[in-house]
Design an enzyme around this catalytic site. Structure first.
Site, PDB file in Angstrom:
ATOM      1  N   LYS A 142       0.794  -1.175  -0.067  1.00 31.37           N
ATOM      2  CA  LYS A 142      -0.188   0.067   0.194  1.00 31.37           C
ATOM      3  C   LYS A 142       1.122   1.413  -0.302  1.00 31.37           C
ATOM      4  O   LYS A 142       0.154   2.652  -0.935  1.00 31.37           O
ATOM      5  CB  LYS A 142      -0.453   0.024   1.056  1.00 31.37           C
ATOM      6  CG  LYS A 142      -1.956  -1.239   1.380  1.00 31.37           C
ATOM      7  CD  LYS A 142      -2.641  -1.031   2.216  1.00 31.37           C
ATOM      8  CE  LYS A 142      -2.236  -1.146   3.914  1.00 31.37           C
ATOM      9  NZ  LYS A 142      -0.925  -2.742   4.133  1.00 31.37           N
TER      10      LYS A 142
ATOM     11  N   ARG B 215       0.397  -8.584  13.569  1.00 29.99           N
ATOM     12  CA  ARG B 215      -0.328  -8.380  12.842  1.00 29.99           C
ATOM     13  C   ARG B 215      -1.195  -8.838  11.688  1.00 29.99           C
ATOM     14  O   ARG B 215      -2.606  -8.873  11.087  1.00 29.99           O
ATOM     15  CB  ARG B 215       0.734  -7.626  11.775  1.00 29.99           C
ATOM     16  CG  ARG B 215       1.547  -6.402  12.661  1.00 29.99           C
ATOM     17  CD  ARG B 215       2.437  -5.875  12.200  1.00 29.99           C
ATOM     18  NE  ARG B 215       2.555  -5.091  10.975  1.00 29.99           N
ATOM     19  CZ  ARG B 215       3.656  -5.034   9.852  1.00 29.99           C
ATOM     20  NH1 ARG B 215       4.250  -5.779  10.485  1.00 29.99           N
ATOM     21  NH2 ARG B 215       3.044  -3.921   9.071  1.00 29.99           N
TER      22      ARG B 215
ATOM     23  N   ARG C 106      -8.823   0.775   9.383  1.00 28.34           N
ATOM     24  CA  ARG C 106      -9.113  -0.165   9.582  1.00 28.34           C
ATOM     25  C   ARG C 106      -9.719  -1.418   9.874  1.00 28.34           C
ATOM     26  O   ARG C 106      -9.352  -1.875  10.616  1.00 28.34           O
ATOM     27  CB  ARG C 106      -7.593  -0.328  10.026  1.00 28.34           C
ATOM     28  CG  ARG C 106      -6.201  -0.392   9.784  1.00 28.34           C
ATOM     29  CD  ARG C 106      -5.566  -0.467  11.109  1.00 28.34           C
ATOM     30  NE  ARG C 106      -4.373  -1.578   9.471  1.00 28.34           N
ATOM     31  CZ  ARG C 106      -2.854  -1.115   9.562  1.00 28.34           C
ATOM     32  NH1 ARG C 106      -3.206   0.814   9.195  1.00 28.34           N
ATOM     33  NH2 ARG C 106      -2.303  -1.045   8.879  1.00 28.34           N
TER      34      ARG C 106
ATOM     35  N   ARG D 105      11.803  -1.681  10.405  1.00 24.76           N
ATOM     36  CA  ARG D 105      10.459  -1.487  11.602  1.00 24.76           C
ATOM     37  C   ARG D 105      10.448  -2.479  12.612  1.00 24.76           C
ATOM     38  O   ARG D 105      10.759  -3.270  12.350  1.00 24.76           O
ATOM     39  CB  ARG D 105       9.344  -1.246  10.871  1.00 24.76           C
ATOM     40  CG  ARG D 105       9.333   0.244  10.366  1.00 24.76           C
ATOM     41  CD  ARG D 105       8.056   0.043   9.031  1.00 24.76           C
ATOM     42  NE  ARG D 105       6.555  -0.540   9.449  1.00 24.76           N
ATOM     43  CZ  ARG D 105       5.478  -0.582   9.013  1.00 24.76           C
ATOM     44  NH1 ARG D 105       5.901   0.269   7.612  1.00 24.76           N
ATOM     45  NH2 ARG D 105       4.350  -1.240   9.353  1.00 24.76           N
TER      46      ARG D 105
ATOM     47  N   ARG E 278      11.545  -5.619   4.223  1.00 28.69           N
ATOM     48  CA  ARG E 278      11.238  -4.062   4.111  1.00 28.69           C
ATOM     49  C   ARG E 278      12.731  -3.655   4.853  1.00 28.69           C
ATOM     50  O   ARG E 278      12.913  -4.290   6.468  1.00 28.69           O
ATOM     51  CB  ARG E 278      10.367  -4.381   5.279  1.00 28.69           C
ATOM     52  CG  ARG E 278      10.439  -2.130   4.772  1.00 28.69           C
ATOM     53  CD  ARG E 278       8.356  -1.797   4.459  1.00 28.69           C
ATOM     54  NE  ARG E 278       7.735  -2.212   6.032  1.00 28.69           N
ATOM     55  CZ  ARG E 278       6.712  -2.581   6.065  1.00 28.69           C
ATOM     56  NH1 ARG E 278       6.016  -1.673   4.933  1.00 28.69           N
ATOM     57  NH2 ARG E 278       6.220  -2.861   6.763  1.00 28.69           N
TER      58      ARG E 278
HETATM   59  P1  AP5 Z   1       5.479  -0.926   2.259  1.00 33.75           P
HETATM   60  O1  AP5 Z   1       4.677  -0.618   0.619  1.00 33.75           O
HETATM   61  O2  AP5 Z   1       5.464  -1.186   3.161  1.00 33.75           O
HETATM   62  O3  AP5 Z   1       3.742  -2.529   2.119  1.00 33.75           O
HETATM   63  P2  AP5 Z   1       2.336  -1.898   3.266  1.00 33.75           P
HETATM   64  O4  AP5 Z   1       1.332  -2.740   2.236  1.00 33.75           O
HETATM   65  O5  AP5 Z   1       2.349   0.329   3.250  1.00 33.75           O
HETATM   66  O6  AP5 Z   1       2.246  -2.591   4.059  1.00 33.75           O
HETATM   67  P3  AP5 Z   1       2.789  -1.698   5.830  1.00 33.75           P
HETATM   68  O7  AP5 Z   1       3.460  -2.578   6.802  1.00 33.75           O
HETATM   69  O8  AP5 Z   1       3.364  -0.466   5.934  1.00 33.75           O
HETATM   70  O9  AP5 Z   1       1.065  -1.823   5.980  1.00 33.75           O
HETATM   71  P4  AP5 Z   1       0.490  -1.784   7.088  1.00 33.75           P
HETATM   72  O10 AP5 Z   1      -0.238  -1.687   7.085  1.00 33.75           O
HETATM   73  O11 AP5 Z   1       0.697  -3.282   8.374  1.00 33.75           O
HETATM   74  O12 AP5 Z   1       1.708  -0.826   7.959  1.00 33.75           O
HETATM   75  P5  AP5 Z   1       1.225   0.820   8.699  1.00 33.75           P
HETATM   76  O13 AP5 Z   1       2.955   1.168   8.667  1.00 33.75           O
HETATM   77  O14 AP5 Z   1      -0.061   1.515   7.920  1.00 33.75           O
HETATM   78  O15 AP5 Z   1       6.132  -3.220   0.722  1.00 33.75           O
HETATM   79  C1  AP5 Z   1       6.158  -3.859   2.171  1.00 33.75           C
HETATM   80  C2  AP5 Z   1       7.573  -4.571   1.512  1.00 33.75           C
HETATM   81  O16 AP5 Z   1       7.879  -4.913   0.099  1.00 33.75           O
HETATM   82  C3  AP5 Z   1       8.631  -3.126   0.951  1.00 33.75           C
HETATM   83  O17 AP5 Z   1       9.914  -3.528   1.679  1.00 33.75           O
HETATM   84  C4  AP5 Z   1       8.447  -2.943  -0.758  1.00 33.75           C
HETATM   85  O18 AP5 Z   1       9.801  -2.538  -0.940  1.00 33.75           O
HETATM   86  C5  AP5 Z   1       8.424  -4.351  -0.662  1.00 33.75           C
HETATM   87  N1  AP5 Z   1       7.034  -3.899  -1.926  1.00 33.75           N
HETATM   88  C6  AP5 Z   1       5.787  -3.132  -2.625  1.00 33.75           C
HETATM   89  N2  AP5 Z   1       5.673  -3.630  -3.631  1.00 33.75           N
HETATM   90  C7  AP5 Z   1       6.246  -4.542  -4.381  1.00 33.75           C
HETATM   91  C8  AP5 Z   1       6.445  -5.359  -5.354  1.00 33.75           C
HETATM   92  N3  AP5 Z   1       5.483  -5.003  -6.141  1.00 33.75           N
HETATM   93  N4  AP5 Z   1       6.950  -6.551  -5.793  1.00 33.75           N
HETATM   94  C9  AP5 Z   1       8.249  -6.959  -4.731  1.00 33.75           C
HETATM   95  N5  AP5 Z   1       8.478  -5.943  -3.010  1.00 33.75           N
HETATM   96  C10 AP5 Z   1       7.802  -5.183  -3.340  1.00 33.75           C
HETATM   97  O19 AP5 Z   1       0.871   0.364  10.587  1.00 33.75           O
HETATM   98  C11 AP5 Z   1       1.699  -0.047  11.499  1.00 33.75           C
HETATM   99  C12 AP5 Z   1       1.175   0.137  12.470  1.00 33.75           C
HETATM  100  O20 AP5 Z   1       0.597   1.533  12.570  1.00 33.75           O
HETATM  101  C13 AP5 Z   1      -0.187  -0.566  12.410  1.00 33.75           C
HETATM  102  O21 AP5 Z   1       0.152  -1.970  12.738  1.00 33.75           O
HETATM  103  C14 AP5 Z   1      -1.384  -0.265  13.301  1.00 33.75           C
HETATM  104  O22 AP5 Z   1      -0.759  -0.799  14.976  1.00 33.75           O
HETATM  105  C15 AP5 Z   1      -0.721   1.097  13.965  1.00 33.75           C
HETATM  106  N6  AP5 Z   1      -1.885   1.640  12.833  1.00 33.75           N
HETATM  107  C16 AP5 Z   1      -1.977   2.555  11.403  1.00 33.75           C
HETATM  108  N7  AP5 Z   1      -3.161   2.758  11.369  1.00 33.75           N
HETATM  109  C17 AP5 Z   1      -3.679   2.329  11.897  1.00 33.75           C
HETATM  110  C18 AP5 Z   1      -5.456   2.622  12.057  1.00 33.75           C
HETATM  111  N8  AP5 Z   1      -6.342   3.391  11.032  1.00 33.75           N
HETATM  112  N9  AP5 Z   1      -5.961   1.815  13.573  1.00 33.75           N
HETATM  113  C19 AP5 Z   1      -5.305   1.794  14.537  1.00 33.75           C
HETATM  114  N10 AP5 Z   1      -3.686   1.179  14.654  1.00 33.75           N
HETATM  115  C20 AP5 Z   1      -3.834   1.666  13.054  1.00 33.75           C
END
Ligand code: AP5
Length: 250
Positions: A43, A205, A122, A194, A161
């Site tokens: 994402k 997660r 979420r 991270r 990552r």
């Molecule tokens: P990446 O693009 O970083 O993936 P992502 O889907 O953004 O993954 P996240 O881990 O950031 O999502 P998340 O939803 O768990 O985390 P968030 O920060 O929102 O890609 C991942 C890897 O793959 C990278 O290394 C990239 O280079 C590689 N890649 C990407 N595309 C590729 C491809 N096509 N081919 C090969 N490789 C590829 O949330 C973190 C925490 O914050 C949550 O766990 C929670 O505790 C809290 N939080 C955030 N928002 C909320 C909410 N709304 N409510 C409650 N808690 C929340």
């Protein structure tokens, strides 16, 4: 992107007091998008590409919490310190804390330039809060992109990552390695893993995603907004599929 349409996330990261400029032109198509999908599905990677192409701000609640959580102790509120604990474990931050952060940034949702929400909503409660807020403002979402991918691939993406501590650029040890080991290609900053990208937190997660976030797929399907996109393949391929899927809605 011309200077007039340059996007600016100051209000998202610094809060409602920040000035953000310049506003997009009146002729700009204001996309209002939500990106759904399991942790690590890509994402954030797609969010960056789409925000440049569609000239909309990439608003990630995860990035927002990490930025707020990295402030020195005295500036960090107790709610934020608590939120960081939930994140480290891989659990969701409580809805009340999330909504407080997002609603303080209501200007980003009202922005006439549009927005791209990544990581929010979420839970069903968050989705309902966003809907109420937008209904009151007489706004509606353009689409909800749901990235789909098998679990085994997700774990490989997350455990490889690496992120730049200065500019947040995202790398992967196999699929997007930096030119110099441990160093950001964009700004030379140090790359880190991270806290929640270790095996124990990844398992939590993915479990949390299944219970709390996956049900939103039905919620947005019922609203006629769901736009599924296959997230397997290179980021360029996934990006091309996303643009094609959005064109159907343009
Ligand atoms: P990446 O693009 O970083 O993936 P992502 O889907 O953004 O993954 P996240 O881990 O950031 O999502 P998340 O939803 O768990 O985390 P968030 O920060 O929102 O890609 C991942 C890897 O793959 C990278 O290394 C990239 O280079 C590689 N890649 C990407 N595309 C590729 C491809 N096509 N081919 C090969 N490789 C590829 O949330 C973190 C925490 O914050 C949550 O766990 C929670 O505790 C809290 N939080 C955030 N928002 C909320 C909410 N709304 N409510 C409650 N808690 C929340």
């Amino acid at each position: 992107m011309n200077e007039q349409n340059k996007v600016d996330r100051a209000k998202w990261f610094e809060g409602p007091g920040a000035d953000c400029s310049p506003l997009p032109s009146e002729h700009h198509r204001a996309w209002r998008l939500v990106l759904l999908g399991a942790p690590g599905v890509g994402k954030g990677t797609q969010g960056e590409l789409l925000s440049r192409r569609l000239e909309i701000c990439h608003l990630s609640t995860g990035d927002l919490f990490r930025a707020a959580g990295s402030q020195e102790g005295c500036k960090q509120t107790p709610a934020m310190a608590e939120a960081m604990e939930y994140m480290r474990r891989g659990d969701l931050v409580p809805d009340s804390t999330v909504w407080q952060m997002v609603s303080e940034r209501g200007d980003c949702i009202r922005c006439r330039g549009g927005f791209l929400l990544d990581g929010f909503p979420r839970t069903q409660a968050q989705a309902e809060q966003l809907k109420r807020f937008m209904d009151d403002e007489k706004l509606s979402l353009s689409a909800v992109v749901d990235y789909e991918m098998p679990l085994s691939e997700i774990v490989r993406r997350l455990s490889g990552r690496r992120i730049c501590e200065k500019c947040n650029s995202v790398f992967h040890v196999t699929w997007r390695p930096p030119k110099t080991d441990g160093e950001c290609d964009e700004c030379g900053g140090k790359l880190y893993q991270r806290d929640d990208d270790h095996a124990a937190s990844i398992a939590v997660r993915l479990e949390v995603y299944k219970h709390s976030t996956a049900p939103l797929i039905q919620f947005y399907k019922d609203l006629g907004l769901l736009t599924p996109v296959d997230a397997v393949g290179s980021s360029e391929e996934v990006y091309a599929r996303t643009i094609a899927a959005l064109q159907v809605r343009a």
